[in-house]
Design an enzyme around this catalytic site. Structure first.
Site, PDB file in Angstrom:
ATOM      1  N   GLU A 283       5.556   9.680  24.115  1.00 11.31           N
ATOM      2  CA  GLU A 283       5.055   8.050  23.652  1.00 11.31           C
ATOM      3  C   GLU A 283       4.547   7.505  24.738  1.00 11.31           C
ATOM      4  O   GLU A 283       3.489   6.727  24.488  1.00 11.31           O
ATOM      5  CB  GLU A 283       5.672   7.437  22.489  1.00 11.31           C
ATOM      6  CG  GLU A 283       5.300   6.752  21.637  1.00 11.31           C
ATOM      7  CD  GLU A 283       6.152   6.415  20.308  1.00 11.31           C
ATOM      8  OE1 GLU A 283       6.649   5.233  20.195  1.00 11.31           O
ATOM      9  OE2 GLU A 283       6.058   7.242  19.828  1.00 11.31           O
TER      10      GLU A 283
ATOM     11  N   TRP B 125      10.986   3.509  20.439  1.00 15.87           N
ATOM     12  CA  TRP B 125      10.784   3.148  18.984  1.00 15.87           C
ATOM     13  C   TRP B 125      11.451   1.773  18.573  1.00 15.87           C
ATOM     14  O   TRP B 125      11.732   1.275  17.333  1.00 15.87           O
ATOM     15  CB  TRP B 125      11.259   3.898  17.970  1.00 15.87           C
ATOM     16  CG  TRP B 125      10.372   5.242  17.855  1.00 15.87           C
ATOM     17  CD1 TRP B 125       9.332   5.504  18.697  1.00 15.87           C
ATOM     18  CD2 TRP B 125      10.744   6.533  16.983  1.00 15.87           C
ATOM     19  NE1 TRP B 125       8.652   6.953  18.222  1.00 15.87           N
ATOM     20  CE2 TRP B 125       9.673   7.444  17.388  1.00 15.87           C
ATOM     21  CE3 TRP B 125      11.695   6.842  16.425  1.00 15.87           C
ATOM     22  CZ2 TRP B 125       9.520   8.720  16.757  1.00 15.87           C
ATOM     23  CZ3 TRP B 125      11.704   8.167  16.034  1.00 15.87           C
ATOM     24  CH2 TRP B 125      10.571   9.146  15.979  1.00 15.87           C
TER      25      TRP B 125
ATOM     26  N   HIS C 299       6.325  17.182   6.679  1.00 18.06           N
ATOM     27  CA  HIS C 299       5.431  15.849   6.304  1.00 18.06           C
ATOM     28  C   HIS C 299       4.379  16.181   5.104  1.00 18.06           C
ATOM     29  O   HIS C 299       3.789  15.365   4.861  1.00 18.06           O
ATOM     30  CB  HIS C 299       4.858  15.117   7.212  1.00 18.06           C
ATOM     31  CG  HIS C 299       5.891  14.890   8.528  1.00 18.06           C
ATOM     32  ND1 HIS C 299       6.386  15.585   9.415  1.00 18.06           N
ATOM     33  CD2 HIS C 299       6.299  13.556   8.823  1.00 18.06           C
ATOM     34  CE1 HIS C 299       7.180  15.062  10.234  1.00 18.06           C
ATOM     35  NE2 HIS C 299       7.140  13.836   9.734  1.00 18.06           N
TER      36      HIS C 299
ATOM     37  N   LEU D 182       0.714  -1.251  -0.140  1.00 23.15           N
ATOM     38  CA  LEU D 182      -0.005   0.119   0.032  1.00 23.15           C
ATOM     39  C   LEU D 182       0.727   1.225   0.048  1.00 23.15           C
ATOM     40  O   LEU D 182       0.499   2.135  -0.639  1.00 23.15           O
ATOM     41  CB  LEU D 182      -0.817  -0.104   1.147  1.00 23.15           C
ATOM     42  CG  LEU D 182      -1.894   1.292   1.203  1.00 23.15           C
ATOM     43  CD1 LEU D 182      -2.947   1.269   0.239  1.00 23.15           C
ATOM     44  CD2 LEU D 182      -2.643   1.068   2.538  1.00 23.15           C
ATOM     45  N   LYS D 183       1.926   1.257   0.803  1.00 18.86           N
ATOM     46  CA  LYS D 183       3.055   2.557   0.752  1.00 18.86           C
ATOM     47  C   LYS D 183       3.321   2.630  -0.741  1.00 18.86           C
ATOM     48  O   LYS D 183       3.273   3.922  -1.145  1.00 18.86           O
ATOM     49  CB  LYS D 183       4.161   1.932   1.484  1.00 18.86           C
ATOM     50  CG  LYS D 183       5.396   2.947   1.446  1.00 18.86           C
ATOM     51  CD  LYS D 183       6.483   2.398   2.000  1.00 18.86           C
ATOM     52  CE  LYS D 183       7.588   3.198   1.959  1.00 18.86           C
ATOM     53  NZ  LYS D 183       7.832   4.819   2.181  1.00 18.86           N
TER      54      LYS D 183
ATOM     55  N   LYS E 168       0.632  11.842  17.802  1.00 17.32           N
ATOM     56  CA  LYS E 168       0.724  10.660  18.356  1.00 17.32           C
ATOM     57  C   LYS E 168      -0.557   9.928  18.749  1.00 17.32           C
ATOM     58  O   LYS E 168      -1.375  10.662  19.549  1.00 17.32           O
ATOM     59  CB  LYS E 168       1.616  10.396  19.410  1.00 17.32           C
ATOM     60  CG  LYS E 168       3.348  10.911  18.844  1.00 17.32           C
ATOM     61  CD  LYS E 168       3.781   9.661  18.009  1.00 17.32           C
ATOM     62  CE  LYS E 168       5.037   9.937  17.453  1.00 17.32           C
ATOM     63  NZ  LYS E 168       5.996   9.772  18.448  1.00 17.32           N
TER      64      LYS E 168
ATOM     65  N   ILE F 162      16.910  19.947  11.089  1.00 23.12           N
ATOM     66  CA  ILE F 162      16.739  18.934  12.351  1.00 23.12           C
ATOM     67  C   ILE F 162      17.708  17.830  12.244  1.00 23.12           C
ATOM     68  O   ILE F 162      18.147  17.255  13.138  1.00 23.12           O
ATOM     69  CB  ILE F 162      15.502  18.419  12.414  1.00 23.12           C
ATOM     70  CG1 ILE F 162      14.228  19.667  12.565  1.00 23.12           C
ATOM     71  CG2 ILE F 162      15.117  17.366  13.455  1.00 23.12           C
ATOM     72  CD1 ILE F 162      14.576  20.565  13.648  1.00 23.12           C
ATOM     73  N   GLY F 163      18.127  17.600  11.187  1.00 19.61           N
ATOM     74  CA  GLY F 163      19.286  16.448  11.123  1.00 19.61           C
ATOM     75  C   GLY F 163      19.483  15.836   9.486  1.00 19.61           C
ATOM     76  O   GLY F 163      20.331  15.932   8.956  1.00 19.61           O
ATOM     77  N   SER F 164      18.341  15.090   9.217  1.00 18.01           N
ATOM     78  CA  SER F 164      18.535  14.277   7.822  1.00 18.01           C
ATOM     79  C   SER F 164      18.273  15.141   6.730  1.00 18.01           C
ATOM     80  O   SER F 164      17.449  16.035   6.859  1.00 18.01           O
ATOM     81  CB  SER F 164      17.432  13.022   8.181  1.00 18.01           C
ATOM     82  OG  SER F 164      16.159  13.556   8.177  1.00 18.01           O
TER      83      SER F 164
END
Length: 754
Positions: free
Chosen positions: A606, A562, A696, A17-18, A114, A432-434
């Protein structure tokens, strides 16, 4: 004994589905092709449950993006700005989930948060004052009919009216009470529609009942359900709860006209006591959540069967159920070919949990189940030992003192030293980093995994990407740089691979949100750092620039949250073990000249207990000190950053400030910067970057849009404490949109500085 599944994973064993959805977003397949793939997946999932002998099989638990968003559409809760795009029903749905930027308009996505105490994210429905609640159950009844045509009787699943009212965001002057009657009427109509379809059972998911409920909450709950049950119907309603117990309304619900009540025996600390104290009606069915839907360890049959026996001794009609949707665990162990059976025999993914339900049901029907093979095999598993403890790790943890949890000097003194040390401009810009994980990055990683290239060839490739990334950021004009994280497959898995005590799967994917899937590691044993993890990459990146390079780490709380955690030791002990391992990496980075170190705690919220009375004693009292343990040994001039995203943080702001970081970046763009008021009200001391645009979503924010956001931030945060950054890492974004968005962000910062 009958069995029930609350919900089943939906993205496909191999993330079908992704990949189909992403092709649709790129206009590589049609809507018809996408819906065809979705139908195939639903059929496969239903047949898998039929083969396992599941009695109550869910339908409408399938979603293209999120079941909460699906329920919003079912109720007609579609904000005007999305309706005015005048695109197809499917594209309107995706616009709410992802945003839209094209010929029909430009809209941001709805907020994302979340889902209770999990790593799944839901889309927050938005109700405007003029929203008209109107039922559209085409999806629900359509999927019920699909299953019926296959000869499968299912129970449709929908988020219940009370939880929907509690999860919605009200953007006008009205609140939940103003919409309660209309929402209740829509659910009453839904029951009538299901009656016409000859639906026997309809499942209302009400996880909000496991939170603290005051008198107003109880009044809202009764107001809604009094109207829902105004008409008699043949369709039976299952009130399904999970993630905790329903202590505040247990006496109420057992006296309401629910035909079935689903209770969580895994996370519901008081579920057993409630039944013992108040009984359970003989005219209702108890759906007993005794097979853990959130963790991957095998069920201990003896313990479960004893609970079932105690319930039956009370003359309770019991259906054996999962504790929550199986959405939160991977599909099947069948895809795992590399892990030894010495490990795999301890695990149960979604399909294996179906088998557990089936075996437990059969055992429960036998008077002499202790003599049956399934019981004996399970007993042997739990009677054995696992090689998972380290004397050295436990000795080191025992030697930690209170002083190790405190950083000196105090933050205000450190901030003055750091401003002098770094000489950054006002409103410093960073990320933020990536950076985008492009096809060539994924291809090289796959080739390394298959042995098609050497380790050195891979290292050389990653260094080339880092070099490009550093030059790219310098060209954009960012003030504080990152190395891009091209060497990392995942922000938790990557660290776990360098830590003792972790196991890794091949295809154990779990949906995080929409098309985003993660492959959580398994914490098998005691955790320690086997070798430096990020030092070489960070040192290399810093050598390429005169600007400050942030070292990028994942924090202990997020690594644990996680991952699939151990069940044989406490969460506290696991987190502290990981904290010591990350502390080693922090000190190593500092020793190698890295002066800014970001320790991400994206998942801090979380595992926060859903009841406020448990927040500190069962979580924050050790989670916050664990973060401090990671950085308490660095020099005053070394600046510690952290990052948090997509949760509600406003009610734990004092605890976050107590983490004693120097800079914190939050996700705030999707929630219209609501967190800013809480920061100001709590006199938040840490420097902060609230996130000026949503990564996102594929849309590119304009300079004017970001300038407006920054100016709003400056009404709540001092100029000397505000950082300008995206709201999360850029890993999932494309290069063109990333470049355009960051250039607009830097230009916006320049304009506001003037």
């Amino acid at each position: 004994m009958k069995t029930s599944v609350i919900g089943f994973p939906r993205v496909g064993t191999l993330r079908e589905l992704k990949f189909a959805s992403e092709k649709y977003f790129k206009h590589e397949i049609t809507a018809q092709e996408l819906t065809g793939i979705a139908a195939d997946l639903r059929h496969r999932h239903w047949m898998t449950q039929v083969a396992a002998g599941i009695g109550f099989i869910p339908c409408n638990d399938f979603s293209f993006y999120d079941i909460v968003l699906d329920t919003a559409v079912l109720l007609g809760i579609v904000p005007k700005r999305y309706r005015e795009l005048n695109v197809s029903k499917l594209d309107t749905y995706f616009a709410m989930a992802r945003g839209y930027q094209g010929e029909s308009g430009d809209v941001k996505a709805l907020a994302m948060k979340k889902w209770f105490n999990t790593n799944y994210h839901y889309i927050v429905p938005e109700i405007e004052d003029d929203t008209v609640i109107s039922l559209d159950c085409e999806k629900l009844t359509g999927e019920y009919e699909e299953a019926k045509e296959l000869g499968i009787k299912t129970k449709p699943v929908v988020i219940g009216p009370y939880t929907m009212l509690k999860l919605c965001r009200y953007v006008g002057s009205k609140n939940a009470e103003d919409f309660a009657d209309d929402v209740a009427e829509a659910y009453r109509q839904l029951i009538a529609e299901c009656d016409e379809e000859n639906v026997e059972w309809l499942q209302f998911d009400e996880p909000s009942l496991v939170r603290d409920m005051d008198d107003d909450d109880k009044a809202l709950f009764h107001r809604v359900y009094d109207r829902v049950f105004a008409d008699r119907a043949d369709c039976k309603i299952l009130l399904q709860t999970y993630f905790g117990d329903v202590r505040d309304v247990y006496e109420d619900i057992i006296n309401m006209p629910f035909a079935g009540i689903g209770l969580d025996f895994i996370e519901g600390k008081q579920t057993g006591q409630l039944i013992d104290g108040y009984g359970f009606p003989g005219d209702k069915v108890l759906f007993a959540g005794l097979v853990n839907g959130k963790n991957i360890w095998r069920n201990h049959y003896d313990k479960t069967l004893k609970v079932v026996g105690q319930l039956r001794d009370k003359k309770i009609d019991v259906v054996l159920s999962t504790s929550c949707s199986l959405l939160h665990v991977p599909y099947t162990l069948k895809q795992e070919t590399k892990l030894s059976q010495d490990y795999l025999r301890f695990f149960a993914f979604a399909e294996e949990k179906l088998i557990e339900l089936s075996e437990l049901a059969a055992l429960a029907e036998s008077y002499n189940y202790t003599e049956l093979e399934a019981y004996h095999k399970n007993q042997e598993l739990f009677a054995g030992t696992r090689d998972c403890n380290s004397y050295e790790v436990r000795q080191r943890l025992a030697a930690v003192t209170e002083a190790d949890y405190a950083r000196l000097p105090k933050r205000s003194e450190r901030q003055a030293l750091q401003k002098k040390e770094f000489g950054l401009p006002e409103l410093p810009t960073t990320t933020i980093g990536s950076f985008p994980q492009t096809k060539d990055v994924k291809s090289q990683r796959a080739q390394l995994r298959k042995g098609e290239i050497s380790e050195q060839e891979y290292v050389d490739f990653v260094k080339g990407k880092i070099k490009e990334c550093v030059k790219w950021q310098e060209d954009i004009g960012l003030d504080v740089l990152v190395h891009g994280e091209y060497e990392r497959n995942d922000m938790v898995e990557y660290f776990g691979e360098a830590l003792g005590g972790f196991l890794f799967t091949e295809k154990a994917w779990v949906q995080s949100y929409g098309t985003r899937c993660v492959k959580p590691p398994v914490i098998w044993g005691d955790v320690y750092r086997k070798k430096p993890i990020t030092v070489d990459w960070s040192v290399y990146a810093q050598s390429l620039t005169d600007k400050i390079m942030k070292g990028m780490l994942t924090g202990p709380v997020t690594i644990l949250n996680w991952s699939f955690p151990r069940e044989d030791i406490s969460i506290k002990e696991s987190i502290l073990q990981i904290a010591l391992a990350i502390r080693d990496e922090v000190l190593d980075l500092e020793a190698h000249g890295i002066k800014m170190i970001q320790i991400d705690e994206a998942a801090l919220r979380e595992k926060l207990p859903l009841r406020k009375s448990d927040w500190y004693t069962e979580y924050l009292d050790f989670a916050i000190p664990a973060f401090r343990l990671t950085h308490s040994g660095v020099k005053a001039e070394t600046q510690i950053h952290t990052h948090m995203c997509y949760s509600e943080f406003t009610d734990i702001i004092p605890a976050i400030d107590d983490m004693d970081a120097d800079v914190i970046t939050f996700e705030a763009s999707r929630s219209d910067l609501q967190i800013l008021d809480s920061l100001r009200e709590n006199n938040f001391e840490t420097e902060v970057g609230p996130g000026v645009y949503d990564i996102h979503s594929p849309r590119v924010p304009s300079v004017a849009e970001i300038v407006k956001a920054v100016n709003v931030m400056l009404t709540k945060i001092g100029r000397d404490k505000l950082w300008i950054n995206p709201d999360c890492g850029l890993k999932t974004r494309g290069v063109p949109e990333t470049d355009a968005s960051l250039r607009n962000m830097v230009e916006a910062a320049r304009q506001v500085r003037k």
